[in-house]
Design a protein around this motif. Structure first.
Motif, PDB file in Angstrom:
ATOM      1  N   TYR A 220       0.792  -1.231   0.011  1.00 52.13           N
ATOM      2  CA  TYR A 220       0.122   0.043  -0.006  1.00 52.13           C
ATOM      3  C   TYR A 220       0.735   1.205  -0.033  1.00 52.13           C
ATOM      4  O   TYR A 220       0.182   2.311  -0.242  1.00 52.13           O
ATOM      5  CB  TYR A 220      -1.119  -0.188   1.065  1.00 52.13           C
ATOM      6  N   SER A 221       2.180   1.128   0.124  1.00 56.20           N
ATOM      7  CA  SER A 221       2.970   2.305   0.057  1.00 56.20           C
ATOM      8  C   SER A 221       3.375   2.550  -1.208  1.00 56.20           C
ATOM      9  O   SER A 221       3.464   4.000  -1.643  1.00 56.20           O
ATOM     10  CB  SER A 221       4.476   2.149   0.995  1.00 56.20           C
ATOM     11  N   VAL A 222       3.449   1.837  -2.040  1.00 56.87           N
ATOM     12  CA  VAL A 222       4.064   2.109  -3.692  1.00 56.87           C
ATOM     13  C   VAL A 222       3.199   1.341  -4.518  1.00 56.87           C
ATOM     14  O   VAL A 222       2.664   1.824  -5.466  1.00 56.87           O
ATOM     15  CB  VAL A 222       5.514   1.785  -3.758  1.00 56.87           C
ATOM     16  N   GLU A 223       2.895   0.025  -4.734  1.00 57.69           N
ATOM     17  CA  GLU A 223       2.333  -0.671  -5.467  1.00 57.69           C
ATOM     18  C   GLU A 223       0.900  -0.502  -5.878  1.00 57.69           C
ATOM     19  O   GLU A 223       0.622   0.057  -6.896  1.00 57.69           O
ATOM     20  CB  GLU A 223       2.624  -2.400  -5.366  1.00 57.69           C
ATOM     21  N   ALA A 241       1.125  -4.504 -14.863  1.00 56.53           N
ATOM     22  CA  ALA A 241       2.334  -5.464 -14.527  1.00 56.53           C
ATOM     23  C   ALA A 241       3.566  -4.753 -14.234  1.00 56.53           C
ATOM     24  O   ALA A 241       4.441  -5.105 -13.251  1.00 56.53           O
ATOM     25  CB  ALA A 241       2.429  -6.512 -15.399  1.00 56.53           C
ATOM     26  N   THR A 242       3.853  -3.864 -15.039  1.00 57.32           N
ATOM     27  CA  THR A 242       5.155  -2.670 -14.643  1.00 57.32           C
ATOM     28  C   THR A 242       5.293  -2.150 -13.412  1.00 57.32           C
ATOM     29  O   THR A 242       5.977  -2.422 -12.796  1.00 57.32           O
ATOM     30  CB  THR A 242       5.417  -1.911 -15.782  1.00 57.32           C
ATOM     31  N   GLY A 247       6.849  -1.468  -8.105  1.00 58.42           N
ATOM     32  CA  GLY A 247       6.398  -1.071  -6.886  1.00 58.42           C
ATOM     33  C   GLY A 247       6.380  -1.838  -5.696  1.00 58.42           C
ATOM     34  O   GLY A 247       6.694  -1.523  -4.721  1.00 58.42           O
ATOM     35  N   LEU A 248       6.147  -3.297  -5.878  1.00 59.54           N
ATOM     36  CA  LEU A 248       6.322  -4.053  -4.753  1.00 59.54           C
ATOM     37  C   LEU A 248       7.669  -4.333  -4.111  1.00 59.54           C
ATOM     38  O   LEU A 248       7.638  -4.108  -2.945  1.00 59.54           O
ATOM     39  CB  LEU A 248       5.910  -5.501  -5.304  1.00 59.54           C
ATOM     40  N   TRP A 346      12.647  -2.434 -13.700  1.00 62.61           N
ATOM     41  CA  TRP A 346      11.353  -2.497 -14.273  1.00 62.61           C
ATOM     42  C   TRP A 346      10.904  -1.138 -15.193  1.00 62.61           C
ATOM     43  O   TRP A 346      10.301  -1.194 -16.163  1.00 62.61           O
ATOM     44  CB  TRP A 346      10.257  -2.608 -13.384  1.00 62.61           C
ATOM     45  N   LEU A 347      11.468  -0.157 -14.911  1.00 64.26           N
ATOM     46  CA  LEU A 347      11.383   1.270 -15.453  1.00 64.26           C
ATOM     47  C   LEU A 347      11.904   1.377 -16.661  1.00 64.26           C
ATOM     48  O   LEU A 347      11.639   2.095 -17.552  1.00 64.26           O
ATOM     49  CB  LEU A 347      11.454   2.142 -14.535  1.00 64.26           C
ATOM     50  N   ALA A 348      12.969   0.629 -17.155  1.00 61.33           N
ATOM     51  CA  ALA A 348      13.876   0.852 -18.093  1.00 61.33           C
ATOM     52  C   ALA A 348      13.118   0.840 -19.369  1.00 61.33           C
ATOM     53  O   ALA A 348      13.325   1.599 -20.355  1.00 61.33           O
ATOM     54  CB  ALA A 348      15.299  -0.150 -18.404  1.00 61.33           C
TER      55      ALA A 348
END
Length: 355
Positions: A220-223, A241-242, A247-248, A346-348
């Motif tokens: 609940y903080s990021v994902e 999915a990204t 986020g997790l 994952w952000l690349a």
């Protein structure tokens, strides 16, 4: 990154891009003013319910709101006041979690102030009311936390986005709330059932501790804020999915850093006395790894000390030495790096919309 330095001189903090923090704060203040008026109609004596929540929410990094907003923008959503309002709903949800968490942990302070249940207990004491002041404090905080839960839903539902957008975001919002409550239950279970019934078969203490932080905090903080923003914007499954892949692990790294600060942090920065996590008996990944690595004497010291409400500052210093000496601190630092690196990867190639 969880251990990265803040922005350099003259740089804009990521949460302040698009003037986001100021806009979220304005939504929170305006909404609380309206709710305070509703409570005043019930009775002027209800004022502490709104006042104590307002004080608690007067500070905060607004990270969850920011992740929700940028989850929306990354999915092609335009900068609109409605998404800022929707993102602010997460701040009320967090306030509820903090208020109830402090009740369950018996924490005296939060963000450098007395925790909400302590404030209600003090109100009882100053007013010289009848019955048990501590029970009154807990009851008042439970109601204040419940109000924050209600208000988070009200703010999201009334944010101004259309039914189609809300139907895309609502499943993520609903799942987030249920998962956090499950994670919170695992947290209190870990403090009373360590090494006894109630543990998952085959799961060691570190795995259990990581499951707690995953569901109590990391998701609940990021994902889930990212998923909420993306869902509201109608993000495709590939982008969602990204968001999860990024986020997790980042949320877990964030909580691991918070666990270190709960033992070694500066109270002036954290807003809570150093060592409070040890006094509250939190079975964090840090403690679980220490119990696994420590020699017999140090393990006995941990088992005897963790969860003792009367730990002195000297006791806390001795337990800190144990945590360092057995290598648990270094292990958690390494785990933070291990989680942050793939999260950023994952952000690349993420299919993000142009801002």
């Amino acid at each position: 990154a969880p251990n990265a330095p803040g922005p350099g001189p003259g740089a804009v903090h990521p949460v302040d891009v698009a003037d986001l923090r100021v806009r979220v704060n304005a939504v929170i203040e305006g909404f609380l003013a309206r709710q305070a008026a509703v409570l005043a109609e019930v009775s002027p004596r209800c004022a502490p319910l709104a006042d104590y929540v307002a004080d608690l929410m007067g500070s905060g990094k607004r990270l969850r709101a920011a992740f929700c907003y940028w989850g929306w923008r990354g999915a092609g959503g335009q900068d609109r006041p409605e998404i800022v309002t929707a993102a602010a709903a997460l701040e009320f949800f967090q306030a509820a979690a903090l208020i109830h968490d402090d009740v369950m942990d018996g924490s005296d302070t939060r963000r450098g102030m007395p925790s909400v249940h302590r404030r209600f207990a003090d109100l009882h004491h100053r007013s010289r009311w009848d019955a048990d002041g501590e029970l009154f404090g807990v009851a008042g905080a439970v109601l204040a936390g419940d109000l924050c839960l209600v208000w988070s839903d009200e703010l999201l539902t009334g944010c101004g986005l259309g039914p189609g957008a809300l139907s895309g975001g609502r499943p993520h919002f609903d799942r987030m709330r249920t998962e956090l409550m499950g994670g919170q239950y695992l947290d209190i279970l870990a403090q009373v059932a360590a090494g006894r019934d109630g543990e998952e078969p085959g799961a060691d203490a570190v795995e259990r501790a990581r499951r707690v932080i995953r569901y109590k905090s990391a998701k609940y903080s990021v994902e889930q804020p990212l998923l909420l923003g993306g869902g509201l914007a109608g993000a495709p499954e590939e982008l969602l999915a990204t968001y999860s892949g990024y986020g997790l692990p980042l949320g877990e790294a964030f909580q691991l850093r918070d666990d270190l600060l709960g033992v070694f942090g500066d109270p002036a920065t954290t807003g809570k006395p150093a060592g409070d996590d040890l006094r509250e008996g939190k079975r964090t990944v840090l403690v679980a790894r220490a119990l696994r690595r420590a020699d017999a004497a140090d393990r006995a010291a941990l088992l005897e000390g963790v969860g003792r409400r009367d730990l002195t500052d000297d006791d806390v210093r001795r337990l800190r030495d144990v945590l360092r000496r057995c290598g648990a601190v270094a292990e958690v630092e390494a785990l933070i790096d291990e989680l942050a690196a793939p999260a950023l990867a994952w952000l690349a190639d993420a299919p993000l919309a142009e801002p």
